[in-house]
Design a protein around this motif. Structure first.
Motif, PDB file in Angstrom:
ATOM      1  N   VAL A  54       7.194  13.262  14.258  1.00 16.74           N
ATOM      2  CA  VAL A  54       6.783  13.352  12.846  1.00 16.74           C
ATOM      3  C   VAL A  54       7.700  12.514  11.966  1.00 16.74           C
ATOM      4  O   VAL A  54       7.255  11.813  11.047  1.00 16.74           O
ATOM      5  N   GLU A  55       9.014  12.577  12.231  1.00 12.06           N
ATOM      6  CA  GLU A  55       9.948  11.745  11.453  1.00 12.06           C
ATOM      7  C   GLU A  55       9.679  10.268  11.692  1.00 12.06           C
ATOM      8  O   GLU A  55       9.796   9.438  10.770  1.00 12.06           O
ATOM      9  N   GLY A  56       9.325   9.900  12.931  1.00 13.38           N
ATOM     10  CA  GLY A  56       8.985   8.504  13.210  1.00 13.38           C
ATOM     11  C   GLY A  56       7.752   8.061  12.450  1.00 13.38           C
ATOM     12  O   GLY A  56       7.692   6.936  11.922  1.00 13.38           O
ATOM     13  N   LEU A  57       6.736   8.952  12.383  1.00 19.45           N
ATOM     14  CA  LEU A  57       5.530   8.627  11.607  1.00 19.45           C
ATOM     15  C   LEU A  57       5.852   8.470  10.120  1.00 19.45           C
ATOM     16  O   LEU A  57       5.309   7.581   9.444  1.00 19.45           O
ATOM     17  N   LYS A  58       6.730   9.357   9.608  1.00 16.40           N
ATOM     18  CA  LYS A  58       7.118   9.242   8.196  1.00 16.40           C
ATOM     19  C   LYS A  58       7.858   7.931   7.929  1.00 16.40           C
ATOM     20  O   LYS A  58       7.621   7.252   6.925  1.00 16.40           O
ATOM     21  N   HIS A  59       8.763   7.569   8.838  1.00 17.04           N
ATOM     22  CA  HIS A  59       9.476   6.293   8.687  1.00 17.04           C
ATOM     23  C   HIS A  59       8.515   5.110   8.748  1.00 17.04           C
ATOM     24  O   HIS A  59       8.643   4.134   7.982  1.00 17.04           O
ATOM     25  N   LEU A  60       7.526   5.181   9.650  1.00 20.07           N
ATOM     26  CA  LEU A  60       6.526   4.119   9.736  1.00 20.07           C
ATOM     27  C   LEU A  60       5.715   4.018   8.456  1.00 20.07           C
ATOM     28  O   LEU A  60       5.416   2.919   7.962  1.00 20.07           O
ATOM     29  N   SER A  61       5.368   5.182   7.883  1.00 26.39           N
ATOM     30  CA  SER A  61       4.612   5.185   6.621  1.00 26.39           C
ATOM     31  C   SER A  61       5.428   4.557   5.493  1.00 26.39           C
ATOM     32  O   SER A  61       4.910   3.761   4.705  1.00 26.39           O
ATOM     33  N   ASP A  62       6.729   4.913   5.403  1.00 26.86           N
ATOM     34  CA  ASP A  62       7.591   4.326   4.363  1.00 26.86           C
ATOM     35  C   ASP A  62       7.736   2.821   4.557  1.00 26.86           C
ATOM     36  O   ASP A  62       7.724   2.044   3.581  1.00 26.86           O
ATOM     37  N   THR A  63       7.855   2.397   5.821  1.00 27.55           N
ATOM     38  CA  THR A  63       7.985   0.960   6.100  1.00 27.55           C
ATOM     39  C   THR A  63       6.714   0.208   5.698  1.00 27.55           C
ATOM     40  O   THR A  63       6.776  -0.877   5.101  1.00 27.55           O
ATOM     41  N   LEU A  64       5.563   0.772   6.008  1.00 23.37           N
ATOM     42  CA  LEU A  64       4.296   0.133   5.625  1.00 23.37           C
ATOM     43  C   LEU A  64       4.144   0.077   4.105  1.00 23.37           C
ATOM     44  O   LEU A  64       3.654  -0.917   3.560  1.00 23.37           O
ATOM     45  N   ALA A  65       4.564   1.136   3.423  1.00 21.06           N
ATOM     46  CA  ALA A  65       4.484   1.133   1.956  1.00 21.06           C
ATOM     47  C   ALA A  65       5.366   0.042   1.365  1.00 21.06           C
ATOM     48  O   ALA A  65       4.958  -0.689   0.455  1.00 21.06           O
ATOM     49  N   THR A  66       6.587  -0.084   1.903  1.00 13.70           N
ATOM     50  CA  THR A  66       7.491  -1.145   1.420  1.00 13.70           C
ATOM     51  C   THR A  66       6.917  -2.527   1.706  1.00 13.70           C
ATOM     52  O   THR A  66       6.955  -3.429   0.855  1.00 13.70           O
ATOM     53  N   PHE A  67       6.364  -2.723   2.894  1.00 15.84           N
ATOM     54  CA  PHE A  67       5.775  -4.011   3.241  1.00 15.84           C
ATOM     55  C   PHE A  67       4.576  -4.326   2.353  1.00 15.84           C
ATOM     56  O   PHE A  67       4.408  -5.462   1.879  1.00 15.84           O
ATOM     57  N   ASN A  68       3.722  -3.326   2.122  1.00 20.74           N
ATOM     58  CA  ASN A  68       2.542  -3.558   1.272  1.00 20.74           C
ATOM     59  C   ASN A  68       2.950  -3.964  -0.135  1.00 20.74           C
ATOM     60  O   ASN A  68       2.353  -4.869  -0.732  1.00 20.74           O
ATOM     61  N   GLU A  69       3.973  -3.311  -0.678  1.00 23.83           N
ATOM     62  CA  GLU A  69       4.429  -3.657  -2.027  1.00 23.83           C
ATOM     63  C   GLU A  69       5.014  -5.067  -2.072  1.00 23.83           C
ATOM     64  O   GLU A  69       4.715  -5.851  -2.979  1.00 23.83           O
ATOM     65  N   SER A  70       5.821  -5.401  -1.067  1.00 20.24           N
ATOM     66  CA  SER A  70       6.412  -6.743  -1.035  1.00 20.24           C
ATOM     67  C   SER A  70       5.348  -7.809  -0.813  1.00 20.24           C
ATOM     68  O   SER A  70       5.357  -8.867  -1.463  1.00 20.24           O
ATOM     69  N   PHE A  71       4.421  -7.549   0.075  1.00 19.64           N
ATOM     70  CA  PHE A  71       3.367  -8.529   0.351  1.00 19.64           C
ATOM     71  C   PHE A  71       2.460  -8.717  -0.852  1.00 19.64           C
ATOM     72  O   PHE A  71       2.042  -9.843  -1.171  1.00 19.64           O
ATOM     73  N   ALA A  72       2.147  -7.614  -1.552  1.00 20.76           N
ATOM     74  CA  ALA A  72       1.330  -7.730  -2.767  1.00 20.76           C
ATOM     75  C   ALA A  72       2.059  -8.527  -3.847  1.00 20.76           C
ATOM     76  O   ALA A  72       1.453  -9.347  -4.547  1.00 20.76           O
ATOM     77  N   SER A  73       3.364  -8.313  -3.965  1.00 22.20           N
ATOM     78  CA  SER A  73       4.145  -9.090  -4.942  1.00 22.20           C
ATOM     79  C   SER A  73       4.142 -10.567  -4.583  1.00 22.20           C
ATOM     80  O   SER A  73       4.016 -11.439  -5.455  1.00 22.20           O
ATOM     81  N   TRP A  74       4.277 -10.868  -3.306  1.00 20.14           N
ATOM     82  CA  TRP A  74       4.257 -12.277  -2.871  1.00 20.14           C
ATOM     83  C   TRP A  74       2.906 -12.919  -3.161  1.00 20.14           C
ATOM     84  O   TRP A  74       2.841 -14.063  -3.634  1.00 20.14           O
ATOM     85  N   LEU A  75       1.806 -12.216  -2.896  1.00 19.64           N
ATOM     86  CA  LEU A  75       0.474 -12.751  -3.199  1.00 19.64           C
ATOM     87  C   LEU A  75       0.306 -12.978  -4.694  1.00 19.64           C
ATOM     88  O   LEU A  75      -0.282 -13.986  -5.122  1.00 19.64           O
ATOM     89  N   TYR A  76       0.815 -12.077  -5.514  1.00 19.03           N
ATOM     90  CA  TYR A  76       0.713 -12.237  -6.964  1.00 19.03           C
ATOM     91  C   TYR A  76       1.501 -13.452  -7.447  1.00 19.03           C
ATOM     92  O   TYR A  76       1.030 -14.230  -8.288  1.00 19.03           O
TER      93      TYR A  76
END
Length: 260
Positions: A54-76
Motif C-alpha cells: 500500500v505504501e508503494g502504491l501511495k508513493h507511485l501515486s505521488d510520483t505520477l502526480a509530480t510527473f503530471n504536474e511537471s509535464f503539464a508545465s513543460w507543455l504549457y
C-alpha cells in the motif's frame, strides 16, 4: 433422528478452543491457544507485506502526480514559446548580412555614378556655390537649381509639373532611391510592393518640391497614395532622420535631409 448439518463456524461456536485443539482432526495441536501462534505470526507477516505494498502504491501515486504536474508545465511553456518566439517569417542572421551587403553595393554604385557625373559637369562660376545654386530665367514659373541633398546635381523645377529627367538622371535617381530604401524597415524594402511604390512616390514628391520642402497634402495622389499611406511613409522617413519634421510656423512641414 437425523443430526443437522453443522458448519465449522457453528462447531466452533458450540464447542471450545480446548475441545477443538484436542479433537481428532488435529491430534498434534498444541495445548490451549498455542496453536494460534504460528497462524498469527503468518498473519502479521502478510499484514506487513500488505502495508508495504500500500505504501508503494501511495508513493507511485505521488510520483505520477509530480510527473503530471511537471509535464503539464513543460507543455504549457512549449506552447507559450511557440506563440511568442516562433516566427517563421522573421529575418534571421543571413537576412541582415544580405541587407548590409546590398546596401554597401548600392552605396558604391551611387558613389561611382556621382563621380562619373562630376567628371562630365563643367566647373561653374567661382562666384556661385556648388552646394546651393539657383539661376532665374525668363520663365517666372521655372528655375534651375542644384542641391547636394537631392539625387541629381541639376534639375528643372516647374510649379505643378514634375521635372523632366534625362535617362542618366533617371538611372541615378533609381540608384539613390534604392540606397535610401535600404535604410528603411523591412516592410518598405519589398515585403509589400504597394507600400514600396508609395514610399518611392513620397520620396520623389519631396525631391521635386521647391526647396525640397512639402506639406502632407502635397504628397497625396489618390487613389494609390492616399493620406494614410503618405503619412505612414513620412513617419518612417522621419524616424530614420532622412526627413525633418517642422511645425514651428503653425504648419507641419517636411524638409529633406538625406542619408548621412
Amino acid at each position: 433422528m437425523q443430526t443437522p448439518h453443522r458448519t465449522p463456524l457453528r462447531r466452533i461456536s458450540q464447542g471450545s478452543l480446548l475441545r477443538l485443539s484436542r479433537s481428532g482432526a488435529y491430534p498434534d495441536a498444541p495445548h490451549g491457544l498455542g496453536f494460534l501462534e504460528p497462524t498469527m505470526s503468518e498473519f502479521v507477516d502478510e499484514t506487513e507485506t500488505l502495508q508495504t505494498n500500500v505504501e508503494g502504491l501511495k508513493h507511485l501515486s505521488d510520483t505520477l502526480a509530480t510527473f503530471n504536474e511537471s509535464f503539464a508545465s513543460w507543455l504549457y511553456v512549449m506552447n507559450m514559446n511557440a506563440l511568442t518566439v516562433d516566427w517563421p517569417q522573421a529575418p534571421h542572421d543571413d537576412s541582415f548580412i544580405l541587407a548590409k551587403r546590398r546596401a554597401e553595393q548600392n552605396a558604391i554604385a551611387a558613389m561611382q555614378a556621382l563621380q562619373t557625373q562630376a567628371k562630365t559637369i563643367q566647373p561653374s562660376s567661382s562666384e556661385g556655390s556648388l552646394n546651393d545654386q539657383t539661376t532665374v530665367i525668363s520663365d517666372p514659373e521655372a528655375t534651375f537649381s542644384t542641391n547636394s541633398s537631392g539625387p541629381a546635381k541639376t534639375k528643372k523645377v516647374v510649379k505643378g509639373k514634375r521635372p523632366k529627367l534625362t535617362a542618366k538622371e533617371k538611372k541615378e535617381r533609381a540608384l539613390e532611391l534604392e540606397r535610401i530604401i535600404a535604410f528603411l524597415p523591412l516592410e518598405f524594402r519589398g515585403s509589400d510592393p504597394n507600400l514600396r511604390r508609395n514610399m518611392e512616390a513620397t520620396i520623389e514628391g519631396i525631391w521635386d518640391a521647391p526647396n525640397q520642402t512639402v506639406k502632407l497634402p502635397d504628397l497625396i495622389k489618390p487613389p494609390d497614395l492616399n493620406q494614410a499611406r503618405a503619412n505612414k511613409c513620412l513617419i518612417a522617413l522621419v524616424n530614420r532622420k532622412i526627413v525633418r519634421k517642422e511645425s514651428s510656423t503653425g504648419t507641419v512641414l517636411y524638409h529633406w535631409q538625406g542619408v548621412a
